[in-house]
Design a protein around this motif. Structure first.
Motif, PDB file in Angstrom:
ATOM      1  N   SER A  40      14.612  -5.949  -5.665  1.00 10.00           N
ATOM      2  CA  SER A  40      13.853  -7.195  -5.585  1.00 10.00           C
ATOM      3  C   SER A  40      13.064  -7.394  -6.867  1.00 10.00           C
ATOM      4  CB  SER A  40      12.888  -7.169  -4.383  1.00 10.00           C
ATOM      5  OG  SER A  40      11.924  -6.141  -4.534  1.00 10.00           O
ATOM      6  N   ARG A  41      12.622  -8.619  -7.050  1.00 14.22           N
ATOM      7  CA  ARG A  41      11.781  -8.958  -8.199  1.00 14.22           C
ATOM      8  C   ARG A  41      10.635  -9.828  -7.700  1.00 14.22           C
ATOM      9  NH1 ARG A  41      11.638 -13.380 -11.728  1.00 14.22           N
ATOM     10  NH2 ARG A  41      13.577 -14.233 -10.853  1.00 14.22           N
ATOM     11  N   VAL A  42       9.406  -9.413  -7.943  1.00 14.89           N
ATOM     12  CA  VAL A  42       8.242 -10.188  -7.519  1.00 14.89           C
ATOM     13  C   VAL A  42       8.033 -11.343  -8.499  1.00 14.89           C
ATOM     14  CG1 VAL A  42       5.760 -10.155  -7.090  1.00 14.89           C
ATOM     15  CG2 VAL A  42       7.160  -8.196  -6.422  1.00 14.89           C
ATOM     16  N   VAL A  43       8.179 -12.570  -8.000  1.00 13.51           N
ATOM     17  CA  VAL A  43       8.032 -13.740  -8.869  1.00 13.51           C
ATOM     18  C   VAL A  43       6.583 -14.190  -8.964  1.00 13.51           C
ATOM     19  CG1 VAL A  43      10.381 -14.503  -8.398  1.00 13.51           C
ATOM     20  CG2 VAL A  43       8.502 -15.379  -6.981  1.00 13.51           C
ATOM     21  N   GLY A  44       5.726 -13.674  -8.075  1.00 18.65           N
ATOM     22  CA  GLY A  44       4.324 -14.052  -8.128  1.00 18.65           C
ATOM     23  C   GLY A  44       3.556 -13.511  -6.938  1.00 18.65           C
ATOM     24  N   MET A  45       2.244 -13.524  -7.068  1.00 20.45           N
ATOM     25  CA  MET A  45       1.361 -13.116  -5.974  1.00 20.45           C
ATOM     26  C   MET A  45       0.266 -14.171  -5.848  1.00 20.45           C
ATOM     27  SD  MET A  45       1.172  -8.949  -6.080  1.00 20.45           S
ATOM     28  CE  MET A  45       0.160  -8.783  -7.550  1.00 20.45           C
ATOM     29  N   ALA A  46       0.003 -14.588  -4.597  1.00 22.12           N
ATOM     30  CA  ALA A  46      -0.962 -15.655  -4.344  1.00 22.12           C
ATOM     31  C   ALA A  46      -1.945 -15.224  -3.273  1.00 22.12           C
ATOM     32  CB  ALA A  46      -0.231 -16.930  -3.912  1.00 22.12           C
ATOM     33  N   ALA A  47      -3.140 -15.813  -3.309  1.00 23.20           N
ATOM     34  CA  ALA A  47      -4.194 -15.467  -2.363  1.00 23.20           C
ATOM     35  C   ALA A  47      -4.236 -16.401  -1.158  1.00 23.20           C
ATOM     36  CB  ALA A  47      -5.553 -15.478  -3.065  1.00 23.20           C
ATOM     37  N   ASN A  48      -3.451 -17.483  -1.171  1.00 22.60           N
ATOM     38  CA  ASN A  48      -3.401 -18.413  -0.047  1.00 22.60           C
ATOM     39  C   ASN A  48      -2.173 -19.308  -0.194  1.00 22.60           C
ATOM     40  OD1 ASN A  48      -4.193 -20.896  -1.626  1.00 22.60           O
ATOM     41  ND2 ASN A  48      -6.069 -19.689  -1.905  1.00 22.60           N
ATOM     42  N   GLY A  49      -1.947 -20.132   0.812  1.00 23.35           N
ATOM     43  CA  GLY A  49      -0.758 -20.973   0.817  1.00 23.35           C
ATOM     44  C   GLY A  49      -0.711 -21.995  -0.296  1.00 23.35           C
ATOM     45  N   VAL A  50      -1.846 -22.547  -0.674  1.00 20.86           N
ATOM     46  CA  VAL A  50      -1.862 -23.547  -1.747  1.00 20.86           C
ATOM     47  C   VAL A  50      -1.417 -22.915  -3.062  1.00 20.86           C
ATOM     48  CG1 VAL A  50      -3.339 -25.061  -3.111  1.00 20.86           C
ATOM     49  CG2 VAL A  50      -3.629 -24.951  -0.629  1.00 20.86           C
ATOM     50  N   GLU A  51      -1.957 -21.737  -3.379  1.00 17.14           N
ATOM     51  CA  GLU A  51      -1.537 -21.044  -4.602  1.00 17.14           C
ATOM     52  C   GLU A  51      -0.044 -20.726  -4.546  1.00 17.14           C
ATOM     53  OE1 GLU A  51      -3.810 -17.600  -5.541  1.00 17.14           O
ATOM     54  OE2 GLU A  51      -5.740 -18.632  -5.463  1.00 17.14           O
ATOM     55  N   ALA A  52       0.449 -20.355  -3.368  1.00 16.70           N
ATOM     56  CA  ALA A  52       1.861 -20.015  -3.224  1.00 16.70           C
ATOM     57  C   ALA A  52       2.756 -21.201  -3.538  1.00 16.70           C
ATOM     58  CB  ALA A  52       2.130 -19.522  -1.799  1.00 16.70           C
ATOM     59  N   LEU A  53       2.404 -22.371  -3.042  1.00  9.15           N
ATOM     60  CA  LEU A  53       3.216 -23.565  -3.297  1.00  9.15           C
ATOM     61  C   LEU A  53       3.232 -23.922  -4.777  1.00  9.15           C
ATOM     62  CD1 LEU A  53       2.205 -25.700  -0.209  1.00  9.15           C
ATOM     63  CD2 LEU A  53       4.464 -24.743  -0.670  1.00  9.15           C
ATOM     64  N   ARG A  54       2.114 -23.732  -5.450  1.00  9.87           N
ATOM     65  CA  ARG A  54       2.060 -24.024  -6.881  1.00  9.87           C
ATOM     66  C   ARG A  54       2.954 -23.057  -7.662  1.00  9.87           C
ATOM     67  NH1 ARG A  54      -0.098 -27.862  -4.905  1.00  9.87           N
ATOM     68  NH2 ARG A  54       2.122 -28.276  -5.012  1.00  9.87           N
ATOM     69  N   ILE A  55       2.959 -21.793  -7.268  1.00 10.53           N
ATOM     70  CA  ILE A  55       3.818 -20.813  -7.933  1.00 10.53           C
ATOM     71  C   ILE A  55       5.282 -21.172  -7.730  1.00 10.53           C
ATOM     72  CG2 ILE A  55       4.600 -18.399  -7.869  1.00 10.53           C
ATOM     73  CD1 ILE A  55       1.709 -17.603  -7.258  1.00 10.53           C
ATOM     74  N   LEU A  56       5.636 -21.591  -6.519  1.00 10.12           N
ATOM     75  CA  LEU A  56       7.031 -21.892  -6.204  1.00 10.12           C
ATOM     76  C   LEU A  56       7.551 -23.111  -6.959  1.00 10.12           C
ATOM     77  CD1 LEU A  56       7.055 -21.189  -2.365  1.00 10.12           C
ATOM     78  CD2 LEU A  56       8.196 -19.867  -4.155  1.00 10.12           C
ATOM     79  N   GLU A  57       6.658 -23.963  -7.428  1.00  6.54           N
ATOM     80  CA  GLU A  57       7.109 -25.093  -8.238  1.00  6.54           C
ATOM     81  C   GLU A  57       7.754 -24.626  -9.531  1.00  6.54           C
ATOM     82  OE1 GLU A  57       3.832 -27.671  -8.905  1.00  6.54           O
ATOM     83  OE2 GLU A  57       3.729 -28.370  -6.829  1.00  6.54           O
ATOM     84  N   ALA A  58       7.278 -23.501 -10.067  1.00  6.52           N
ATOM     85  CA  ALA A  58       7.805 -22.992 -11.330  1.00  6.52           C
ATOM     86  C   ALA A  58       8.738 -21.807 -11.143  1.00  6.52           C
ATOM     87  CB  ALA A  58       6.645 -22.583 -12.251  1.00  6.52           C
ATOM     88  N   GLU A  59       8.540 -21.057 -10.047  1.00  8.40           N
ATOM     89  CA  GLU A  59       9.314 -19.836  -9.815  1.00  8.40           C
ATOM     90  C   GLU A  59       9.903 -19.856  -8.402  1.00  8.40           C
ATOM     91  OE1 GLU A  59      10.137 -17.304 -11.654  1.00  8.40           O
ATOM     92  OE2 GLU A  59       8.979 -17.714 -13.463  1.00  8.40           O
ATOM     93  N   PRO A  60      11.173 -20.236  -8.249  1.00  6.58           N
ATOM     94  CA  PRO A  60      11.766 -20.224  -6.913  1.00  6.58           C
ATOM     95  C   PRO A  60      11.854 -18.812  -6.351  1.00  6.58           C
ATOM     96  CG  PRO A  60      13.447 -20.598  -8.587  1.00  6.58           C
ATOM     97  CD  PRO A  60      12.127 -20.670  -9.288  1.00  6.58           C
ATOM     98  N   ALA A  61      11.818 -18.718  -5.039  1.00  6.18           N
ATOM     99  CA  ALA A  61      11.871 -17.413  -4.364  1.00  6.18           C
ATOM    100  C   ALA A  61      12.915 -17.444  -3.265  1.00  6.18           C
ATOM    101  CB  ALA A  61      10.499 -17.059  -3.782  1.00  6.18           C
TER     102      ALA A  61
END
Length: 259
Positions: A40-61
């Motif tokens: 696996s490859r960790v594309v990002g780590m977020a502290a809540n759902g809003v941060e997660a959605l912002r990460i997914l805009e640039a890094e699909p999972a």
């Protein structure tokens, strides 16, 4: 899934979402521990759902490991927003809930990990991933810890988060619902009936096609007379608009607003 030619399985792209930094680090370390058998490859780590959605805009999972209880946006609300994406990632809930609550999440067709997470259990969860079926939004709504704080708005290929508290009223138009804020309109792919059921304390029905936010009501005024009966309209804070109240709904509106 292995590529043609019998090569190694591609690494799963994983997003870790937890409001506690040690918990995020533990999941990242566990993924490293099981990497030989479950790459696996960790594309990002977020502290809540809003941060997660912002990460997914640039890094699909491919998969999101999401805690249940988080500030700003919890894991269940995050899963509801993810379900509106064209290609939603699989969601594995990470929870400290007791077994009875866990069974409910299992029935929602999503996997779960009990804290403290064990490497073997994490590997098993990742190992049985398949192209995720969309979990019904109504199913996730039944598991919600409370009212969601945001609506999902699809604009230009991305999910825009509209704070529910910013909405002045909701109006049904054809197949969609228009959400009005002080600044502009947004289109929601949701049912007005379902929204009324989900937010009974926040929105008040004015007629069959419109719900108004109780907090947005400035007052009411007489809007004319028809068939010998007065017609009424609701005045809104922040916008120069008046929303008609149907004769059928007027008694309930009058009682709810105390006028």
């Amino acid at each position: 899934m292995k590529p043609e030619g019998g090569g190694a399985a591609p690494a799963l792209r994983v997003l870790i979402v937890d409001d506690e930094a040690p918990a995020r680090s533990r999941l990242r370390d566990l993924l490293g521990d099981i990497g030989a058998g479950q790459p696996s490859r960790v594309v990002g780590m977020a502290a809540n759902g809003v941060e997660a959605l912002r990460i997914l805009e640039a890094e699909p999972a491919d998969v999101v490991l999401a805690d249940i209880r988080m500030p700003v946006m919890d894991g269940v609300e995050l899963a509801r927003h993810l379900g509106r994406l064209d290609k939603p990632p699989a969601v594995i809930f990470v929870t400290a809930y007791d077994q009875y609550a866990v069974q409910a999440f299992d029935l929602a067709a999503v996997d779960y990990l009990l804290k403290p997470v064990r490497a073997e259990r994490l590997a098993a969860a990742l190992g049985k991933l398949r192209p995720p079926a969309r979990v019904a939004d109504a199913t996730l709504a039944g598991l919600a810890l409370g009212e969601r704080r945001h609506f999902s708005v699809s604009e230009r290929g991305r999910i825009l988060l509209l704070p529910v508290a910013d909405v002045l009223y909701l109006r049904a138009e054809l197949k969609y619902v228009t959400a009005r804020t002080a600044e502009r309109d947004y289109v929601l792919d949701e049912s007005l009936v379902q929204l009324e059921e989900e937010f009974p304390q926040r929105f008040l029905r004015l007629h069959r096609n419109c719900l108004v936010a109780r907090a947005a009501v400035l007052g009411v005024e007489r809007a004319g007379e028809q068939d010998g009966e007065a017609h009424w309209a609701v005045l809104l804070k922040g916008v120069d608009e008046r929303l008609a109240v149907s004769r059928r709904q007027w008694p309930a509106v009058r009682q709810a607003l105390g006028v």
